[in-house]
Design a protein around this motif. Structure first.
Motif, mmCIF file in Angstrom:
data_model
loop_
_atom_site.group_PDB
_atom_site.id
_atom_site.type_symbol
_atom_site.label_atom_id
_atom_site.label_comp_id
_atom_site.label_asym_id
_atom_site.label_seq_id
_atom_site.Cartn_x
_atom_site.Cartn_y
_atom_site.Cartn_z
ATOM 1 N N PRO A 116 49.465 43.630 42.635
ATOM 2 C CA PRO A 116 49.297 44.914 41.929
ATOM 3 C C PRO A 116 48.567 44.718 40.601
ATOM 4 O O PRO A 116 48.648 43.651 39.988
ATOM 5 C CB PRO A 116 50.736 45.393 41.711
ATOM 6 N N TYR A 117 47.871 45.759 40.148
ATOM 7 C CA TYR A 117 47.131 45.723 38.885
ATOM 8 C C TYR A 117 47.508 46.913 38.015
ATOM 9 O O TYR A 117 47.906 47.965 38.521
ATOM 10 C CB TYR A 117 45.618 45.738 39.149
ATOM 11 N N HIS A 118 47.386 46.709 36.706
ATOM 12 C CA HIS A 118 47.674 47.756 35.732
ATOM 13 C C HIS A 118 46.402 48.047 34.949
ATOM 14 O O HIS A 118 45.641 47.135 34.620
ATOM 15 C CB HIS A 118 48.785 47.293 34.780
ATOM 16 N N ILE A 155 47.716 53.479 34.317
ATOM 17 C CA ILE A 155 47.773 53.696 35.765
ATOM 18 C C ILE A 155 48.116 52.358 36.415
ATOM 19 O O ILE A 155 47.563 51.319 36.047
ATOM 20 C CB ILE A 155 46.428 54.202 36.336
ATOM 21 N N THR A 156 49.017 52.377 37.395
ATOM 22 C CA THR A 156 49.342 51.176 38.173
ATOM 23 C C THR A 156 48.774 51.325 39.577
ATOM 24 O O THR A 156 48.904 52.387 40.198
ATOM 25 C CB THR A 156 50.867 50.964 38.251
ATOM 26 N N TYR A 157 48.132 50.269 40.076
ATOM 27 C CA TYR A 157 47.528 50.281 41.408
ATOM 28 C C TYR A 157 48.192 49.226 42.290
ATOM 29 O O TYR A 157 48.613 48.177 41.797
ATOM 30 C CB TYR A 157 46.034 49.976 41.315
ATOM 31 N N ASN A 167 46.793 47.239 44.320
ATOM 32 C CA ASN A 167 45.967 46.033 44.402
ATOM 33 C C ASN A 167 44.640 46.261 43.685
ATOM 34 O O ASN A 167 44.341 47.384 43.238
ATOM 35 C CB ASN A 167 45.730 45.620 45.864
ATOM 36 N N ALA A 203 42.127 48.879 45.277
ATOM 37 C CA ALA A 203 42.404 50.284 44.958
ATOM 38 C C ALA A 203 41.945 50.614 43.544
ATOM 39 O O ALA A 203 41.403 51.702 43.293
ATOM 40 C CB ALA A 203 43.898 50.570 45.121
ATOM 41 N N LEU A 204 42.142 49.679 42.605
ATOM 42 C CA LEU A 204 41.716 49.922 41.225
ATOM 43 C C LEU A 204 40.202 50.084 41.143
ATOM 44 O O LEU A 204 39.700 51.035 40.534
ATOM 45 C CB LEU A 204 42.177 48.761 40.342
ATOM 46 N N ASP A 233 38.823 53.299 42.482
ATOM 47 C CA ASP A 233 39.060 54.453 41.605
ATOM 48 C C ASP A 233 38.228 54.389 40.329
ATOM 49 O O ASP A 233 37.663 55.388 39.884
ATOM 50 C CB ASP A 233 40.552 54.512 41.260
#
Length: 501
Positions: free
Chosen positions: A176-178, A253-255, A257, A260-261, A264
């Protein structure tokens, strides 16, 4: 997302724990459940988990022995002991060996989540500290991230193919990424803000690998999500004051992976004429070089075709493409794009080149150096390899280190390949048709059979050492029986009988 393996010889317990909790919602991916220590040890080698929740008393390899063997493979694994009231002495012994967490059976959802929460924080702290200490890995990851963003900006319709090229160096699917958007930050204040931001990062969030992208009055910061509370970072942004700037606004925003980041973020910033990626305090502009970056893909196809004529054509096209470029930073981006297109290049090979490249300030010298190394990254006979280079190296490492009890895919990656272990694991299955642990066990069993026939079953100490079971003939016997259905002694007896007949 952290990876978890559950080990218990009672099916109802391991399946209940697996199904009791919505693991995904708390940032955990259950990669498997195992019924005994032998099965768990194989899965640990294949999956490289962050956390193992294991029963303490099991047939074959007990929990304590599993912990000892797994720690030798990967000392960063965090263990959670599952124990009954009558087994607390075993749990206490495990804790003396460094295991800090245990669950007393029967345990409920609340107990499990509480312990998992503590272990998660420890895993992420260790990961951040390790990346911070390994400056080469830290800088390499930033290089890959920056190059990914630059290329995706140039060719937004080719995000999937770019991810395919970069996935052996970076995880785009499971981590996951922030993302922080910092609004109303003017360009004249950007470097002052970054200096204070990096000072804050060193002091309060060490190890986070920030990837900044700046477009008109907006700074976007993204990084691996350690599932932490980022209120301190948010407060730092909102309270930052310099040059009368007091109106910064932050959005988080949290994604799930990185894919997905990027999907967007990129369309939102691609409409600007000038986009800056940043290397600490150096602003690297990206202009409308779409056509140039797009050409890298088609040239790389010629270089990797295995056709000598196409390879020669690709070499000429490479020089024609790069020769006019005099912007040293964009030249480095273009060359990096070529490097990451190479299907055979290992992370260590690319990293060594990038270190030398980043110290170069003269475009003509950098071009000459890259042209000299082109064949190393794109061999003319690339198509004749049976396996990819790093898979062949993995197989060679197995042959050369078979007697090492700590031999694992992670050990090979850490000591020889310096690549993403999950990527190598998937590619190993794709190339050989076997999981690494199955392949390693197959080779060890084949070597054991050969040595048993040559030396006899009375030499089991020697054979156990030779195939990586250590000075432990009992474990060797269990291992051999699990994979052949008979003990070493029975095998020798059967083969001698067969030969006599």
């Amino acid at each position: 997302m952290l990876k978890l393996i559950i080990v218990d010889d009672e099916k109802v317990i391991r399946e209940t724990i697996k199904n009791l909790i919505d693991w995904k919602s708390i940032g955990i991916h259950v990669v498997g459940v195992c019924k005994d220590g032998l099965e768990a040890y194989d899965m640990i080698q294949d999956e490289n988990p962050d956390i193992v929740m294991t029963d303490i008393k099991m047939p074959g390899i007990m929990g304590l022995e599993l912990i000892e063997k797994a720690k030798a493979v990967n000392s960063d694994i965090e263990f959670i002991i599952l124990s009954g009231y009558g087994e607390f002495n075993f749990a206490a012994q495990a804790m003396r060996n460094g295991v800090q967490h245990y669950l007393l059976k029967p345990c409920n959802e609340k107990d499990i989540i509480s312990v998992i929460s503590e272990v998660k924080d420890k895993c992420y702290q260790k990961r951040a500290l390790k990346e911070q200490q390994d400056s080469l890995l830290y800088n390499f990851k930033k290089n890959v991230l920056r190059n990914t963003v630059t290329e995706c900006l140039a060719t937004p319709d080719m995000l999937d193919s770019l991810i395919t090229a970069y996935e052996k160096f970076l995880d785009f699917s499971n981590t996951p990424y922030h993302l922080f958007h910092v609004f109303y930050l003017e360009e004249k204040d950007l470097l002052d803000f970054l200096k204070d931001l990096y000072a804050f990062e060193t002091r309060c969030t060490p190890g986070i690998c920030l990837s900044p992208v700046y477009v008109k009055n907006t700074l976007s910061l993204f990084f691996e999500d350690f599932q932490k509370n980022y209120d301190e970072l948010n407060n730092f942004i909102l309270s930052w004051q310099k040059n009368n700037v007091t109106a910064l606004v932050a959005e988080q925003i949290t994604y799930p992976n990185l894919r997905a980041l990027l999907s967007d973020l990129l369309p939102k910033i691609a409409r600007y004429d000038t986009i800056y990626t940043l290397n600490r305090f150096q602003m690297i502009p990206t202009y409308n070089y779409n056509a140039l970056l797009h050409s890298v893909n088609s040239i790389a196809e010629n270089l990797t075709s295995g056709d000598l004529h196409k390879h020669q054509l690709g070499s000429l096209e490479t020089e024609k493409l790069l020769n006019p470029i005099e912007d040293i930073e964009f030249l480095k981006t273009m060359i990096s794009s070529f490097l990451f297109q190479s299907p055979l290049a290992s992370a260590s090979q690319v990293t060594e080149f990038l270190v030398k490249m980043n110290s170069c300030t003269i475009p003509s010298k950098l071009k000459d150096y890259f042209y000299q190394e082109l064949d190393a990254f794109f061999p003319k006979d690339i198509a004749v390899h049976h396996y990819k280079d790093f898979i062949q190296k993995t197989i060679q490492c197995v042959e050369e280190n078979l007697s090492n009890p700590d031999l694992s895919l992670k050990w090979i990656v850490d000591n020889y390949l310096f690549m993403n272990v999950d990527y190598v694991s998937k590619q190993f299955v794709k190339e050989t048709g076997l999981k690494f642990s199955n392949y390693l066990n197959k080779i060890r069993i084949e070597r054991a059979k050969q040595q048993l026939l040559q030396k006899g079953s009375n030499k089991m100490y020697s054979i156990a050492n030779e195939i990586g079971c250590g000075n432990n003939p009992q474990y060797f016997s269990q291992f051999f029986k699990k994979h052949t259905g008979m003990t070493p002694t029975a095998y020798v007896k059967k083969m001698n009988t067969t030969l006599q007949v």
